[in-house]
Write a protein that holds these residues in place. Structure first.
Motif, PDB file in Angstrom:
ATOM      1  N   ALA A 215       0.796  -1.190  -0.037  1.00 22.34           N
ATOM      2  CA  ALA A 215       0.133   0.179  -0.111  1.00 22.34           C
ATOM      3  C   ALA A 215       0.841   1.348  -0.073  1.00 22.34           C
ATOM      4  CB  ALA A 215      -0.956   0.123   1.291  1.00 22.34           C
ATOM      5  N   ILE A 216       2.178   1.110   0.938  1.00 24.02           N
ATOM      6  CA  ILE A 216       2.837   2.447   0.815  1.00 24.02           C
ATOM      7  C   ILE A 216       3.527   2.609  -0.449  1.00 24.02           C
ATOM      8  CG2 ILE A 216       4.887   3.311   1.768  1.00 24.02           C
ATOM      9  CD1 ILE A 216       4.176   2.011   4.578  1.00 24.02           C
ATOM     10  N   MET A 217       3.896   1.646  -1.318  1.00 24.29           N
ATOM     11  CA  MET A 217       4.452   1.589  -2.424  1.00 24.29           C
ATOM     12  C   MET A 217       3.451   2.075  -3.384  1.00 24.29           C
ATOM     13  SD  MET A 217       7.289   1.255  -4.196  1.00 24.29           S
ATOM     14  CE  MET A 217       8.467   0.484  -3.086  1.00 24.29           C
ATOM     15  N   VAL A 218       2.345   1.629  -3.435  1.00 30.31           N
ATOM     16  CA  VAL A 218       1.113   2.169  -4.521  1.00 30.31           C
ATOM     17  C   VAL A 218       0.929   3.591  -4.296  1.00 30.31           C
ATOM     18  CG1 VAL A 218      -1.006   1.751  -5.139  1.00 30.31           C
ATOM     19  CG2 VAL A 218       0.371  -0.142  -4.742  1.00 30.31           C
ATOM     20  N   ALA A 219       0.757   4.001  -3.042  1.00 26.56           N
ATOM     21  CA  ALA A 219       0.608   5.398  -2.705  1.00 26.56           C
ATOM     22  C   ALA A 219       1.707   6.382  -3.140  1.00 26.56           C
ATOM     23  CB  ALA A 219       0.343   5.435  -1.114  1.00 26.56           C
ATOM     24  N   GLY A 220       2.880   5.764  -3.060  1.00 26.49           N
ATOM     25  CA  GLY A 220       3.999   6.629  -3.729  1.00 26.49           C
ATOM     26  C   GLY A 220       4.020   6.669  -5.120  1.00 26.49           C
ATOM     27  N   ARG A 221       3.649   5.683  -5.377  1.00 23.94           N
ATOM     28  CA  ARG A 221       3.900   5.482  -7.168  1.00 23.94           C
ATOM     29  C   ARG A 221       2.511   5.784  -7.933  1.00 23.94           C
ATOM     30  NH1 ARG A 221       2.579   1.738 -10.986  1.00 23.94           N
ATOM     31  NH2 ARG A 221       4.487   1.303 -12.637  1.00 23.94           N
ATOM     32  N   SER A 222       1.401   5.111  -7.667  1.00 20.67           N
ATOM     33  CA  SER A 222       0.321   5.499  -8.164  1.00 20.67           C
ATOM     34  C   SER A 222      -0.532   6.488  -7.779  1.00 20.67           C
ATOM     35  CB  SER A 222      -0.743   4.111  -8.167  1.00 20.67           C
ATOM     36  OG  SER A 222       0.061   3.111  -8.905  1.00 20.67           O
ATOM     37  N   GLY A 223      -0.675   6.627  -6.354  1.00 17.64           N
ATOM     38  CA  GLY A 223      -1.368   7.599  -5.679  1.00 17.64           C
ATOM     39  C   GLY A 223      -0.957   9.177  -6.188  1.00 17.64           C
ATOM     40  N   SER A 224       0.357   9.372  -6.263  1.00 18.49           N
ATOM     41  CA  SER A 224       1.049  10.541  -6.862  1.00 18.49           C
ATOM     42  C   SER A 224       0.716  10.482  -8.155  1.00 18.49           C
ATOM     43  CB  SER A 224       2.741  10.546  -6.636  1.00 18.49           C
ATOM     44  OG  SER A 224       3.116   9.427  -7.085  1.00 18.49           O
ATOM     45  N   ALA A 225       0.762   9.675  -9.224  1.00 19.58           N
ATOM     46  CA  ALA A 225       0.741   9.814 -10.409  1.00 19.58           C
ATOM     47  C   ALA A 225      -1.060  10.108 -10.732  1.00 19.58           C
ATOM     48  CB  ALA A 225       0.788   8.419 -10.953  1.00 19.58           C
ATOM     49  N   PHE A 226      -1.887   9.863  -9.862  1.00 21.91           N
ATOM     50  CA  PHE A 226      -3.454  10.113 -10.141  1.00 21.91           C
ATOM     51  C   PHE A 226      -3.375  11.649  -9.759  1.00 21.91           C
ATOM     52  CE2 PHE A 226      -4.725   5.659  -8.628  1.00 21.91           C
ATOM     53  CZ  PHE A 226      -4.528   5.203  -9.672  1.00 21.91           C
ATOM     54  N   ALA A 227      -2.882  12.129  -8.821  1.00 23.30           N
ATOM     55  CA  ALA A 227      -2.841  13.601  -8.419  1.00 23.30           C
ATOM     56  C   ALA A 227      -2.121  14.440  -9.313  1.00 23.30           C
ATOM     57  CB  ALA A 227      -2.115  13.577  -6.891  1.00 23.30           C
ATOM     58  N   ALA A 228      -1.073  14.006  -9.825  1.00 25.62           N
ATOM     59  CA  ALA A 228      -0.483  14.839 -10.766  1.00 25.62           C
ATOM     60  C   ALA A 228      -1.078  14.720 -12.234  1.00 25.62           C
ATOM     61  CB  ALA A 228       0.990  14.391 -11.273  1.00 25.62           C
ATOM     62  N   GLN A 229      -1.682  13.751 -12.783  1.00 26.70           N
ATOM     63  CA  GLN A 229      -2.291  13.682 -13.958  1.00 26.70           C
ATOM     64  C   GLN A 229      -3.624  14.503 -13.853  1.00 26.70           C
ATOM     65  OE1 GLN A 229      -3.083   9.288 -14.125  1.00 26.70           O
ATOM     66  NE2 GLN A 229      -1.061   9.055 -14.798  1.00 26.70           N
ATOM     67  N   LEU A 230      -4.445  14.348 -12.777  1.00 30.03           N
ATOM     68  CA  LEU A 230      -5.656  15.134 -12.644  1.00 30.03           C
ATOM     69  C   LEU A 230      -5.520  16.643 -12.481  1.00 30.03           C
ATOM     70  CD1 LEU A 230      -8.104  12.837 -10.599  1.00 30.03           C
ATOM     71  CD2 LEU A 230      -7.684  12.861 -12.844  1.00 30.03           C
ATOM     72  N   GLY A 231      -4.349  16.922 -11.761  1.00 32.27           N
ATOM     73  CA  GLY A 231      -3.943  18.002 -11.396  1.00 32.27           C
ATOM     74  C   GLY A 231      -3.676  18.922 -12.719  1.00 32.27           C
ATOM     75  N   THR A 232      -2.883  18.315 -13.628  1.00 33.30           N
ATOM     76  CA  THR A 232      -2.470  18.760 -14.795  1.00 33.30           C
ATOM     77  C   THR A 232      -3.605  19.167 -15.682  1.00 33.30           C
ATOM     78  OG1 THR A 232      -0.268  17.890 -14.479  1.00 33.30           O
ATOM     79  CG2 THR A 232      -1.067  18.586 -16.752  1.00 33.30           C
ATOM     80  N   MET A 233      -4.399  18.100 -15.598  1.00 32.83           N
ATOM     81  CA  MET A 233      -5.698  18.347 -16.569  1.00 32.83           C
ATOM     82  C   MET A 233      -6.727  19.482 -16.142  1.00 32.83           C
ATOM     83  SD  MET A 233      -6.828  14.325 -17.043  1.00 32.83           S
ATOM     84  CE  MET A 233      -8.257  14.624 -18.232  1.00 32.83           C
ATOM     85  N   LYS A 234      -6.564  19.575 -14.770  1.00 31.53           N
ATOM     86  CA  LYS A 234      -7.370  20.758 -14.232  1.00 31.53           C
ATOM     87  C   LYS A 234      -6.772  22.043 -14.500  1.00 31.53           C
ATOM     88  CE  LYS A 234     -10.738  21.855 -11.022  1.00 31.53           C
ATOM     89  NZ  LYS A 234     -10.454  22.062  -9.745  1.00 31.53           N
TER      90      LYS A 234
END
Length: 371
Positions: free
Chosen positions: A214-233
């Motif tokens: 979970a910690i690895m997925v949070a650092g890898r995928s969770g950050s990617a989700f935030a960056a992707q949606l933030g850039t789209m915003k």
């Protein structure tokens, strides 16, 4: 030729005075500022009746010197007076803005704690609202299955799960070796090295396999989700989706949420198996326990409830990670710097919530007898 800027010290009835002479322009100042800094003692008056010319730099030097020594300025012509007045007004504005009133350290600390608490509460309320919006989006898709984007979900399966197999496997393998090595070192003191197998099997399946994944997925995928949606915003793609009638929650958030929920149990189980393999190899090398004996002992001491504990926790952790990443990404506004800040917040919040929930699950499963 214009004279070099200079000054003369004079004695008056009220105290010392400083009379500036020559051209107080930047080209003729020379070492005048340095010489003024070397003056000591009180100065009551600054006289400008013998200067030939003064520009902004010269006026600032005169004003700053008079302000430092609390001296009055006399003898200035109309242009010099106007320039000095403007500089005084600007200086007062700047000093009032940079002046920070003194606050005791205890009050500052309490204020920062209060601000952090308010931010945490607002974030929690925002996450609850985002969870409600996600539930509404899920219900809309259930009512109209044609709106479900299977291709987007499958793509997120690859991003969240398949692409993470390498790093999760390496991390788990090394963690299994560390657990085996440290456990063997400590248990050897009591002649109980064989219980290293118990330690590896139970702590890996029950806690560390899912938690570290979970910690690895949070650092890898969770950050990617935030960056992707933030850039789209920032690029207003999300606003454009709303304009054409596409729900961002259904098109962007749900695929990421479903991928995380589905892939986390699989990644957690994979991580636990790889960690057990790493621990078994170390036990074989260091303790001389053959793989067959290791597996037989593992089957005897590890109950199935440990596996179910990890499997139950994994999808909840996946949902929390996806929601934290998507929520922070949807909060981006302003500039590109906000993307980095929100990405960092997404990772921190996801890891924090995962650990809090893990503690809750530990107490809950103990109470229901899954120990």
């Amino acid at each position: 030729m214009e004279a070099q800027a200079d000054f003369i010290e004079e004695q008056t009835g009220s105290g010392r005075a400083l009379r500036f002479t020559g051209n107080l322009a930047i080209a003729r100042l020379g070492d005048l500022p340095k010489r003024l800094e070397q003056l000591s003692g009180p100065i009551e008056e600054v006289r400008l009746d013998e200067i030939e010319h003064i520009d902004t730099i010269g006026a600032w030097i005169v004003h700053d010197f008079a302000h430092t020594h609390s001296a009055r300025i006399t003898g200035a012509g109309p242009d010099a007076t106007k320039l000095l007045d403007q500089l005084a007004q600007a200086d007062d504005t700047i000093r009032s803005r940079v002046h920070v009133p003194y606050t005791p350290a205890f009050l500052r600390v309490m204020g920062e704690v209060g601000d952090a608490t308010m931010v945490a509460m607002r974030t929690l309320l925002g996450l609850l609202g985002f969870f409600g919006a996600t539930c509404i989006a899920i219900w809309s898709v259930i009512r109209q299955p044609s709106r479900f984007r299977a291709n987007a979900v499958i793509q997120r399966f690859e991003v969240v799960g398949v692409s993470a197999l390498g790093i999760v496997g390496l991390m788990s393998f090394l963690i299994g070796i560390v657990i085996a090595q440290q456990g063997a070192v400590q248990l050897r003191q009591f002649g109980a090295e064989v219980f290293t197998i118990n330690l590896i099997g139970r702590i890996t399946l029950r806690e560390l396999g899912v938690l570290m994944t979970a910690i690895m997925v949070a650092g890898r995928s969770g950050s990617a989700f935030a960056a992707q949606l933030g850039t789209m915003k920032l690029t207003e793609e999300i606003d454009a989706m709303r304009i054409i009638g596409v729900s961002p929650m259904e098109a962007l958030v749900l695929p990421r949420l479903l991928a995380s929920v589905v892939m986390m149990p699989l990644l957690g189980f994979y991580s636990s198996v790889v960690a057990i393999i790493g621990g078994g190899i170390w036990c074989w090398i260091d303790l001389g326990i053959p793989p067959i004996t290791f597996v037989q002992r593992l089957r005897e001491v590890v109950p199935m409830t440990d596996l179910w504990v990890g499997i139950v926790k994994a999808p909840v952790f996946g949902a929390i990670i996806a929601m934290a990443g998507c929520f922070q990404g949807m909060q981006v506004k302003g500039d590109a710097e906000e993307v980095g800040m929100r990405t960092t917040s997404a990772v921190v919040q996801a890891i924090f919530l995962v650990i809090v929930l893990d503690a809750f699950f530990a107490v809950f499963f103990t109470q229901v007898g899954w120990i």
